[in-house]
Each structure stands twice: as C-alpha cells, then as structure tokens.
Scaffold this motif. Structure first.
Motif, short mmCIF file in Angstrom:
data_model
loop_
_atom_site.label_atom_id
_atom_site.label_comp_id
_atom_site.label_asym_id
_atom_site.label_seq_id
_atom_site.Cartn_x
_atom_site.Cartn_y
_atom_site.Cartn_z
N LYS A 211 -10.17 9.55 2.19
CA LYS A 211 -9.38 9.57 3.42
C LYS A 211 -9.52 10.94 4.07
O LYS A 211 -8.86 11.91 3.64
CB LYS A 211 -7.90 9.28 3.10
N CYS B 223 -5.81 1.49 9.88
CA CYS B 223 -5.67 0.35 8.95
C CYS B 223 -5.85 -0.98 9.68
O CYS B 223 -5.20 -1.23 10.69
CB CYS B 223 -4.31 0.38 8.25
N CYS C 222 0.85 -1.20 0.00
CA CYS C 222 0.00 0.00 0.00
C CYS C 222 0.89 1.25 0.00
O CYS C 222 1.99 1.22 0.55
CB CYS C 222 -0.92 0.01 1.22
N LEU D 205 -0.19 4.08 1.32
CA LEU D 205 -0.57 4.90 2.48
C LEU D 205 -0.32 4.11 3.77
O LEU D 205 -0.03 2.91 3.73
CB LEU D 205 -2.05 5.30 2.41
N SER D 206 -0.47 4.79 4.90
CA SER D 206 -0.40 4.07 6.19
C SER D 206 -1.41 4.74 7.13
O SER D 206 -1.04 5.51 8.02
CB SER D 206 1.01 4.10 6.76
N CYS D 207 -2.67 4.43 6.90
CA CYS D 207 -3.75 5.07 7.65
C CYS D 207 -3.72 4.62 9.11
O CYS D 207 -3.42 3.45 9.40
CB CYS D 207 -5.10 4.70 7.06
N GLY E 176 -4.23 -3.73 1.04
CA GLY E 176 -3.28 -2.94 0.27
C GLY E 176 -3.93 -2.03 -0.79
O GLY E 176 -5.08 -1.68 -0.66
N ASN F 24 -7.83 3.11 -2.49
CA ASN F 24 -7.76 4.27 -1.60
C ASN F 24 -7.91 5.60 -2.34
O ASN F 24 -7.83 6.67 -1.73
CB ASN F 24 -6.50 4.23 -0.73
S1 SF4 Z 1 -6.55 1.47 5.29
FE1 SF4 Z 1 -6.29 0.87 3.12
S2 SF4 Z 1 -5.24 2.64 2.23
FE2 SF4 Z 1 -4.99 2.85 4.42
S3 SF4 Z 1 -3.03 1.84 4.87
FE3 SF4 Z 1 -4.62 0.29 5.14
S4 SF4 Z 1 -4.73 -0.74 3.16
FE4 SF4 Z 1 -3.65 1.19 2.81
#
Ligand code: SF4
Length: 224
Positions: A123, A39, A32, A34-36, A73, A101
């Motif tokens: 997001k 997650c 991925c 991003l690193s929300c 991901g 995403n």
């Molecule tokens: S929530 Fe989705 S976009 Fe955000 S880090 Fe996890 S997998 Fe990636």
C-alpha cells in the motif's frame, strides 16, 4: 464459536497478478482492517460460516482448480477460522492462494505453513491514502518469503515515485526474487497512466527488481 463472515464463494478465473487466467475457487471474506481510497470491493452482505460448513460448500466445486483463493476484504482477520479450514482443504489436496493487504503480521505467522502462494499488496501511502504501512509490510514480507510470494502495487495519478523507491528497497532487502506487479487503478483512465507505468517499470529494472504491468483483466473482460 469459530465463525467467519464470508461475502461469497464462487469459481472463476484469477483476474490479476502472476496467476492471471488460472481457474480458482474464491472465498471472499467480508471485513477489512484498511479503507484504501481506491478500494473496489464494495461488499454489502455476508453469511456466517463455521469451517466445516465452508468445507462442505467448497466440496461442491468438482472441476479441476489451480487453487483456492482466500481473498477479501482481508482474510487474515479470520486467521483462527482459516487455520481450521486450511487443514480440511489441504487434506483434500487443494493448493492455498492467499490474497492479502500485507499488514497482519502475527496472523500471517500463525498460518504461513499452510499457505502455498502469497499475493501481497504493497500500500503506497500516496496511492492508498492509508498512511505509512512500510514497517508492517517489511515484517509481513519477511514471513511471506518463506513461501512463494509476489507483490502488487496499485498505481494512480497521485502515486509518488518516492513510494516506488521505498518499495523497491524493501523487496531487495526482504525478498529479492519476488516479482512486483504494477497495477493501474481501474477507476482512472488507463491511457493517462501508461507513461507513468512504463517509467516505473524502467526504474524497477534499473533497481534489479522484476516488475510487470498487469491491469485487472476480469474488469476488462467482464468476469466476476
Ligand atoms: S483495497 Fe483491499 S485492503 Fe484496501 S480497503 Fe479494499 S479490500 Fe481492504
């Protein structure tokens, strides 16, 4: 070599969003961009596949499925790989559901013709901790709206109403018929979020954006 890192391939029913309950084949990509903060995709292993290898595995699923869900991901990290596999699966009659995403704009552009349904995250900075992604989301939604698209926003205790209002403007300007799914953060006590979710749904209605509150059902009923 055109390979992708794939965490798992399996069949199950869709546990969130507008296609809740539909039977799908899931292809979960490992990486991925991003690193929300919320997650819940804790991936710790993968296998490398070439498109033809993945196609052979997909062919083992012989039931009737609504679609193939390409998820992660972030599947669009593998847009070149996807281009090949989507040709093969389309020729076999599969429908393509992309769970994304909503940030990789040129990658979506390169594939949109082969996608049937886009399930796109928005997001919110106050929810995800990922900073301001609005301009990428706007460009992404403009492209996604050539196909069926619905949007999904995770709502947490920390989510700010200002972010919801930015999202609503974006939807009204780029894809006014799209539905917004308000999804409570599954890591937080849902009863404490209920009031906020209902208030946000009301704001959506005042702004003429169709919104639904749908939690992640697969976690509640223990499905994969
Ligand atoms: S929530 Fe989705 S976009 Fe955000 S880090 Fe996890 S997998 Fe990636």
């Amino acid at each position: 070599m055109n390979k992708a890192r794939i965490a798992e391939v399996f069949d199950s029913v869709q546990g969130e969003g507008l296609y809740l309950g539909e039977k799908q084949i899931f292809v979960r990509f490992f990486d991925c961009n991003l690193s929300c903060s919320y997650c819940d995709t804790k991936l710790d292993r993968f296998m490398e596949y070439e498109p033809q290898e993945l196609f052979e595995e997909i062919k083992l699923y012989r039931d009737k499925y609504h679609s193939i869900s390409f998820t992660g991901g972030e599947p669009l990290l593998y847009n070149i790989f996807l281009k090949e596999i989507l040709k093969l699966t389309k020729a076999r009659g599969h429908k393509h559901y992309l769970e994304t995403n909503g940030t990789l704009v040129p990658e979506l552009e390169s594939l949109i013709d082969q996608i049937d349904i886009v399930a796109m995250d928005l997001k919110f900075p106050s929810s995800s901790g990922m900073g301001n992604l609005w301009s990428m989301h706007r460009k992404f939604l403009k492209i996604a709206s050539r196909k069926e698209v619905f949007l999904k926003a995770i709502i947490c205790q920390a989510t700010l109403e200002d972010d919801l209002r930015v999202a609503l403007n974006l939807i009204k300007e780029e894809s006014p018929a799209s539905v917004l799914i308000l999804q409570p953060n599954s890591y937080e006590n849902s009863s404490t979020l209920d009031e906020k979710l209902m208030r946000y749904k009301e704001i959506c209605s005042q702004e003429n954006v169709t919104a639904c509150v749908i939690p992640q059902i697969h976690k509640i009923v223990g499905l994969k």
